[in-house]
Scaffold this active site. Structure first.
Site, PDB file in Angstrom:
ATOM      1  N   THR A  42       0.834  -1.213   0.000  1.00 33.91           N
ATOM      2  CA  THR A  42       0.000   0.000   0.000  1.00 33.91           C
ATOM      3  C   THR A  42       0.864   1.257   0.000  1.00 33.91           C
ATOM      4  OG1 THR A  42      -1.754  -1.144   1.172  1.00 33.91           O
ATOM      5  CG2 THR A  42      -1.793   1.246   1.277  1.00 33.91           C
ATOM      6  N   CYS A  43       1.861   1.300   0.855  1.00 36.75           N
ATOM      7  CA  CYS A  43       2.665   2.512   1.014  1.00 36.75           C
ATOM      8  C   CYS A  43       3.263   2.974  -0.312  1.00 36.75           C
ATOM      9  CB  CYS A  43       3.776   2.261   2.033  1.00 36.75           C
ATOM     10  SG  CYS A  43       4.955   3.601   2.110  1.00 36.75           S
ATOM     11  N   CYS A  48       1.230   6.086   0.856  1.00 35.63           N
ATOM     12  CA  CYS A  48       2.106   7.195   1.282  1.00 35.63           C
ATOM     13  C   CYS A  48       2.910   7.842   0.155  1.00 35.63           C
ATOM     14  CB  CYS A  48       3.117   6.711   2.328  1.00 35.63           C
ATOM     15  SG  CYS A  48       2.504   5.467   3.438  1.00 35.63           S
ATOM     16  N   LYS A  51       0.827   9.459  -2.696  1.00 38.70           N
ATOM     17  CA  LYS A  51       0.093  10.559  -2.022  1.00 38.70           C
ATOM     18  C   LYS A  51       0.999  11.764  -1.797  1.00 38.70           C
ATOM     19  CE  LYS A  51       0.533  11.143   1.986  1.00 38.70           C
ATOM     20  NZ  LYS A  51       0.000  10.351   3.070  1.00 38.70           N
ATOM     21  N   TYR A 179      -7.132  10.613   8.412  1.00 43.61           N
ATOM     22  CA  TYR A 179      -5.911  10.911   7.663  1.00 43.61           C
ATOM     23  C   TYR A 179      -6.189  11.063   6.160  1.00 43.61           C
ATOM     24  CZ  TYR A 179      -2.421   9.411  11.264  1.00 43.61           C
ATOM     25  OH  TYR A 179      -1.611   9.284  12.358  1.00 43.61           O
ATOM     26  N   GLU A 183      -6.126  14.490   3.923  1.00 46.47           N
ATOM     27  CA  GLU A 183      -5.033  14.665   2.962  1.00 46.47           C
ATOM     28  C   GLU A 183      -5.560  14.840   1.540  1.00 46.47           C
ATOM     29  OE1 GLU A 183      -1.459  12.303   5.299  1.00 46.47           O
ATOM     30  OE2 GLU A 183      -2.494  11.239   3.707  1.00 46.47           O
ATOM     31  N   HIS A 438      18.380  30.087  13.634  1.00 53.31           N
ATOM     32  CA  HIS A 438      17.658  31.278  13.194  1.00 53.31           C
ATOM     33  C   HIS A 438      17.994  31.641  11.749  1.00 53.31           C
ATOM     34  CE1 HIS A 438      15.501  34.981  13.804  1.00 53.31           C
ATOM     35  NE2 HIS A 438      16.525  35.651  13.305  1.00 53.31           N
ATOM     36  N   GLU A 443      12.723  26.969  15.277  1.00 53.56           N
ATOM     37  CA  GLU A 443      13.374  27.590  16.447  1.00 53.56           C
ATOM     38  C   GLU A 443      12.366  27.916  17.551  1.00 53.56           C
ATOM     39  OE1 GLU A 443      14.965  31.666  16.053  1.00 53.56           O
ATOM     40  OE2 GLU A 443      14.050  31.701  14.076  1.00 53.56           O
TER      41      GLU A 443
END
Ligand code: NDP
Length: 460
Positions: A42-43, A48, A51, A179, A183, A438, A443
């Site tokens: 699936t991934c 994932c 996607k 999820y 998404e 920075h 930060e």
């Protein structure tokens, strides 16, 4: 010489199965792996990876619009769905090929067909009709999208279908608040589809920190996603011009695409588990102990088929622990606590540890909450009004950090590193003593102040 054909037979070449197969083969074990679809699971094939490419694709559109304030003048802009779709599919094929190669290069035998249990040591390969035996069997067959039975539900697509649509619809209705629904609503809206997301509850992302849930609602609205809460569809009717969806509150929505993102179920039906005596729960998930061992002593299961924490990296860790336990003589249980994850809304959510309401349930008034919301530097110039939300939760006098939740650009990247801090049990003082980098968004996490006293805690 073993009486079995293989030391290990793995059913399913997804994230968990491939990792287990490779590691076992590297230990010198004779490994067989069966996969009825494309290796990668699936991934890689329908989850994932494609996607995330779609999310990148949608983000480019927003970046082009925002580039003007940075001095770029861009001519007429258009988006071509087949170009993106086909490029992604090409990459998916390449990655799937790598998964096959990983297994074969390490000496595992890959059977490109479905496997079903005959008994606790035997599987039948369904295309060739061959049977093979193994001392240990690992089930890593994952799950599939589940759709509630309503009139006309056959007209809806599920996430498996979303990557290869022939054309992108003008209007899309996405059902669900989890999820996948969040998404894909972000993706479609970003690609120019007029998108509505409908959820049966009153806040998206059930189970997440309540403030995160509110922020994600804002994110969706900012992306011009129409949100419809507290309603479930009861009927999908095909019409000449698309679909009419009726809801239990009596309302109707006309759309060109209905996408059901209403959860997933383990792929255990017709796997023949009963022939081996493997027990499953009410949803069909294989019941396993902390070592991923099923009710049968030589049969293990990892990943979504066990419905523990349904995430690729978790399946991979469970697979590695299984190999150590079952094949390398080192009993290893994967610790499922403090798993960081991201939801790739636009911008995304990064989360690790307890939500505020769960923290308060566990630690009561020993909980301190730090939070901030600010417009990131990039957006001040581009004109994008979206802000970043950050929340850090501590427990006790030593202020151990037990939860971090971020909604904003790069939060998926940040939460990977912050997950290390939470897993390691660091305190707020450790964060405070760390010098900022920075100028970055991240930060802010080392300069957080307690949330204003008196601010009411929102409960999930
Ligand atoms: P989720 O469980 O996240 O969401 C399912 C949604 O469907 C929920 O909003 C749920 O509502 C709703 N729902 C369930 N039953 C019904 C029903 N009968 N009628 C109407 N709505 C219903 O599942 P997904 O399919 O989105 O994702 C599955 C899993 O895959 C995730 O939980 C996650 O583990 C994994 N995943 C991870 C991703 C990532 O890491 N970025 C991306 C995609 C998936 P309610 O909340 O009220 O129950």
């Amino acid at each position: 010489m073993s009486k079995y054909d293989f030391d290990l037979f793995v059913i399913g070449a997804g994230s968990g199965g491939v990792r287990a197969g490779r590691l076992a083969a590297q230990l010198g074990k004779r490994v067989g792996v069966a996969e009825e679809s494309l290796p990668g699971g699936t991934c890689v094939v329908r989850g994932c990876v494609p996607k995330k490419f779609l999310v990148y694709g949608a983000d480019y559109g927003a970046s082009i619009r925002e580039a003007a304030q940075y001095g770029w003048s861009i001519g007429e802009v258009s988006f071509d769905w087949p170009t993106l779709r086909d490029a992604i599919q090409k990459e998916v094929s390449r990655l799937s090929g790598i998964y096959s190669t990983i297994l074969e290069k390490n000496g595992a035998t890959l059977f490109r067909e479905r496997a079903e249990f005959v008994d606790a040591n035997t599987v039948r390969l369904c295309k060739s009709g061959k049977t093979v035996t193994a001392k240990t069997i690992l089930v890593a067959v994952g799950g599939h999208p589940w759709v509630p039975e309503i009139k006309g539900s056959e007209h809806a697509i599920v996430s498996d279908d979303a990557f290869t649509l022939e054309t992108l619809p003008e209007r899309a209705l996405i059902i669900g608040g989890g999820y996948i629904a969040c998404e894909f609503a972000g993706i479609y809206a970003g690609l120019g589809v007029k998108t509505t997301q409908s959820y049966r509850g009153s806040r998206l992302l059930n189970g997440f920190d309540a403030e995160v849930r509110d922020e994600v609602g804002e994110v969706q609205k900012h992306n011009e996603i129409e949100l419809k809460f507290n309603s479930s569809p009861t009927e999908i009717k095909k019409t000449a011009g698309g679909y009419i969806v009726t809801f239990d509150d009596g309302s109707k929505i006309g759309t060109d695409l209905v996408f059901m993102a209403t959860g997933r179920r383990p792929n255990t039906a017709s796997l023949g588990l009963q022939n081996a005596g493997v027990e499953v729960d009410d949803l069909g998930a294989i019941i396993v102990d902390e070592y991923s061992k099923s009710s049968v002593k030589n049969i293990y299961a990892v990943g979504d088929v066990t419905n523990r924490v349904n995430l690729t990296p978790v399946a991979i860790r469970e697979a590695a622990a299984f190999v150590e336990t079952a094949l390398n003589g080192k009993k290893t249980a994967y610790d499922h606590s403090n798993i960081a994850s991201a939801v790739f809304t636009r911008p995304p959510v990064g989360t690790v540890g307890l939500s505020e309401s769960d923290a308060r349930k566990e630690f009561g008034d020993k909980v301190t909450v730090y939070s901030t919301k600010f417009r990131p530097m990039k957006n001040t110039l581009s004109g994008n009004p979206q802000k970043v939300f950050m929340k850090l939760i501590t427990e006790g006098r030593k202020e151990k950090v037990i939860g971090i939740h971020i909604v904003g650009d790069e939060s998926g990247e940040m939460i990977q590193a912050l997950g290390i801090c939470v897993k390691a049990g660091l305190s707020k003082a450790d964060f405070d003593s760390t010098c900022a980098v920075h100028p970055t968004i991240a930060e802010e996490i080392v300069t957080l102040k307690p949330r204003e006293p008196g601010k009411v805690t929102v409960v999930s």
